[in-house]
Write a protein that holds these residues in place. Structure first.
Motif, mmCIF file in Angstrom:
data_model
loop_
_atom_site.group_PDB
_atom_site.id
_atom_site.type_symbol
_atom_site.label_atom_id
_atom_site.label_comp_id
_atom_site.label_asym_id
_atom_site.label_seq_id
_atom_site.Cartn_x
_atom_site.Cartn_y
_atom_site.Cartn_z
ATOM 1 N N ARG A 166 2.512 -4.409 -12.035
ATOM 2 C CA ARG A 166 2.367 -5.734 -12.623
ATOM 3 C C ARG A 166 0.935 -6.256 -12.491
ATOM 4 O O ARG A 166 0.697 -7.413 -12.143
ATOM 5 C CB ARG A 166 3.345 -6.720 -11.986
ATOM 6 C CG ARG A 166 4.804 -6.358 -12.212
ATOM 7 C CD ARG A 166 5.742 -7.366 -11.594
ATOM 8 N NE ARG A 166 7.134 -7.010 -11.877
ATOM 9 C CZ ARG A 166 8.187 -7.714 -11.424
ATOM 10 N NH1 ARG A 166 7.984 -8.798 -10.688
ATOM 11 N NH2 ARG A 166 9.415 -7.331 -11.718
ATOM 12 N N GLY A 167 -0.022 -5.360 -12.749
ATOM 13 C CA GLY A 167 -1.419 -5.741 -12.709
ATOM 14 C C GLY A 167 -2.054 -5.725 -11.337
ATOM 15 O O GLY A 167 -3.245 -6.028 -11.204
ATOM 16 N N ARG A 168 -1.292 -5.362 -10.315
ATOM 17 C CA ARG A 168 -1.820 -5.277 -8.949
ATOM 18 C C ARG A 168 -1.974 -3.819 -8.572
ATOM 19 O O ARG A 168 -1.053 -3.021 -8.750
ATOM 20 C CB ARG A 168 -0.881 -5.965 -7.956
ATOM 21 C CG ARG A 168 -0.731 -7.454 -8.166
ATOM 22 C CD ARG A 168 0.581 -7.951 -7.584
ATOM 23 N NE ARG A 168 0.706 -7.660 -6.174
ATOM 24 C CZ ARG A 168 1.871 -7.603 -5.523
ATOM 25 N NH1 ARG A 168 3.013 -7.790 -6.176
ATOM 26 N NH2 ARG A 168 1.916 -7.337 -4.241
ATOM 27 N N VAL A 169 -3.111 -3.475 -8.016
ATOM 28 C CA VAL A 169 -3.337 -2.118 -7.526
ATOM 29 C C VAL A 169 -2.872 -2.063 -6.078
ATOM 30 O O VAL A 169 -3.379 -2.784 -5.211
ATOM 31 C CB VAL A 169 -4.828 -1.739 -7.629
ATOM 32 C CG1 VAL A 169 -5.050 -0.352 -7.035
ATOM 33 C CG2 VAL A 169 -5.286 -1.786 -9.079
ATOM 34 N N ILE A 170 -1.877 -1.216 -5.826
ATOM 35 C CA ILE A 170 -1.240 -1.167 -4.509
ATOM 36 C C ILE A 170 -1.291 0.257 -3.964
ATOM 37 O O ILE A 170 -0.882 1.206 -4.648
ATOM 38 C CB ILE A 170 0.232 -1.628 -4.605
ATOM 39 C CG1 ILE A 170 0.289 -3.079 -5.110
ATOM 40 C CG2 ILE A 170 0.941 -1.504 -3.262
ATOM 41 C CD1 ILE A 170 1.691 -3.592 -5.338
ATOM 42 N N PRO A 171 -1.778 0.438 -2.737
ATOM 43 C CA PRO A 171 -1.762 1.763 -2.136
ATOM 44 C C PRO A 171 -0.351 2.171 -1.735
ATOM 45 O O PRO A 171 0.467 1.324 -1.363
ATOM 46 C CB PRO A 171 -2.658 1.610 -0.901
ATOM 47 C CG PRO A 171 -2.622 0.159 -0.574
ATOM 48 C CD PRO A 171 -2.432 -0.568 -1.873
ATOM 49 N N VAL A 172 -0.067 3.455 -1.843
ATOM 50 C CA VAL A 172 1.239 3.996 -1.472
ATOM 51 C C VAL A 172 1.069 4.875 -0.232
ATOM 52 O O VAL A 172 0.295 5.839 -0.247
ATOM 53 C CB VAL A 172 1.848 4.833 -2.619
ATOM 54 C CG1 VAL A 172 3.195 5.413 -2.189
ATOM 55 C CG2 VAL A 172 2.010 3.973 -3.869
ATOM 56 N N LEU A 173 1.784 4.544 0.830
ATOM 57 C CA LEU A 173 1.715 5.318 2.055
ATOM 58 C C LEU A 173 2.732 6.450 2.011
ATOM 59 O O LEU A 173 3.852 6.280 1.525
ATOM 60 C CB LEU A 173 1.990 4.430 3.281
ATOM 61 C CG LEU A 173 1.174 3.144 3.404
ATOM 62 C CD1 LEU A 173 1.366 2.534 4.780
ATOM 63 C CD2 LEU A 173 -0.294 3.392 3.126
ATOM 64 N N ASP A 174 2.330 7.589 2.522
ATOM 65 C CA ASP A 174 3.167 8.787 2.520
ATOM 66 C C ASP A 174 3.898 8.899 3.851
ATOM 67 O O ASP A 174 3.393 9.492 4.802
ATOM 68 C CB ASP A 174 2.291 10.017 2.268
ATOM 69 C CG ASP A 174 3.112 11.283 2.071
ATOM 70 O OD1 ASP A 174 4.328 11.236 2.318
ATOM 71 O OD2 ASP A 174 2.518 12.313 1.690
ATOM 72 N N LEU A 175 5.083 8.299 3.936
ATOM 73 C CA LEU A 175 5.836 8.329 5.188
ATOM 74 C C LEU A 175 6.337 9.728 5.529
ATOM 75 O O LEU A 175 6.545 10.049 6.706
ATOM 76 C CB LEU A 175 7.022 7.359 5.121
ATOM 77 C CG LEU A 175 6.701 5.862 5.182
ATOM 78 C CD1 LEU A 175 7.994 5.062 5.224
ATOM 79 C CD2 LEU A 175 5.846 5.534 6.396
ATOM 80 N N LEU A 176 6.556 10.567 4.520
ATOM 81 C CA LEU A 176 6.987 11.940 4.806
ATOM 82 C C LEU A 176 5.957 12.651 5.666
ATOM 83 O O LEU A 176 6.290 13.312 6.659
ATOM 84 C CB LEU A 176 7.208 12.704 3.500
ATOM 85 C CG LEU A 176 8.461 12.333 2.694
ATOM 86 C CD1 LEU A 176 8.407 12.970 1.319
ATOM 87 C CD2 LEU A 176 9.721 12.764 3.433
#
Length: 293
Positions: free
Chosen positions: A59-69
């Motif tokens: 939705r127009g926001r750049v969000i980092p994704v953490l790799d919990l695996l």
């Protein structure tokens, strides 16, 4: 999602979102969850931390994704496109975690969450802050998201304050369930000359306060999310006790923000501040007596 939370402050209740990462069953306070979304392709970032999977545009926001695996050393047989993303907001920071599946939401009391064993608590690297007994032999592990985030981005970790002088002769009670955060806060206050009593949950702290002279205690610094008794309930108990009510209480938590502060005010907190602003915490500790006089 937050709009659905109708829990009264100071009742020692919470709602947790239960999900799976690989074979691990994990939980996170719903107060930290913005929303759950379907899988989105992530854009990899060169030279990023090994526990960061990439970025998404939500939705127009750049969000980092953490790799919990990777973080938890787990494997997942579910195809990436069938996984889900949970968007988290803590410490005034937004990020997402990729999970294998979402099980649901459970309402419970903090008293139902056990502290990890002393073996885990002795290790400042542990990523678990509490354990909930599930159905059969299952256990739900409460993740220390603050520790995971700080490992990836040290700028978001608690750091020793630039100046701690001015705490000489002050006896403080610090209540924090994360061994990682408790160590940093405790060492910072000790270097400033304070005497510090530390506790990992609100019940032990309350028992201690009720057993000592209130003139000994300069103020209480407490996290909100803790097994057995949370910080809001601890604050409410202190402020409703004729003997203890004059002790200033500072809420120091990753979930303190403008929309959450009314809960702290409703239980009588004298000040509230979000992690990891330990410099501001020290300044509050120095001035809190004047704030309530």
């Amino acid at each position: 999602m937050k709009e659905d939370i109708l829990l009264e402050s100071g009742t020692n209740e919470l709602e947790i979102l239960i999900f799976k990462v690989g074979d691990s069953i994990l939980g996170v306070n719903v107060a930290k969850v913005e929303r759950i979304i379907n899988y989105q392709t992530t854009t990899e970032v060169p030279n990023s931390h090994s526990n960061v999977k990439g970025l998404i545009n939500h939705r127009g926001r750049v969000i980092p994704v953490l790799d919990l695996l990777t973080t938890l050393g787990q494997k997942c047989v579910i195809a990436p496109k069938e996984r889900l993303l949970i968007i988290i907001h803590i410490n005034n920071t937004d990020f997402a975690v990729e999970v294998s599946s979402v099980i649901g939401i459970r309402r419970l009391s903090w008293s139902e969450i056990d502290l990890p064993s002393s073996i885990l608590l002795s290790n400042s690297e542990t990523l678990i802050t509490g354990i909930i007994k599930g159905s059969s032999d299952e256990m739900i592990l409460m993740l220390d998201l603050e520790k995971i985030l700080a490992d990836i981005n040290p700028s978001l970790a608690l750091k020793e304050p630039k100046e701690t002088r001015g705490l000489e002769g002050k006896k403080l009670v610090v209540v924090e369930d994360s061994t990682f955060l408790l160590k940093v806060v405790n060492e910072s206050l000790l270097k400033g000359g304070a005497t510090v009593e530390t506790f990992s949950n609100g019940k032990d702290a309350l028992d201690y306060l009720q057993s000592c002279s209130i003139d000994e205690i300069y103020c209480v610094i407490t996290d909100i999310e803790m097994p057995i008794m949370d910080g809001l309930t601890l604050t409410k108990q202190i402020k409703s006790d004729s003997k203890l009510k004059e002790i200033p209480v500072i809420l120091f938590s990753s979930i303190v923000n403008e929309s959450f502060m009314h809960k702290g005010l409703s239980v009588g907190a004298d000040a509230q501040i979000t992690k990891p602003e330990i410099d501001k915490l020290v300044e509050l500790v120095k001035s809190v007596k004047r704030m309530v006089s």
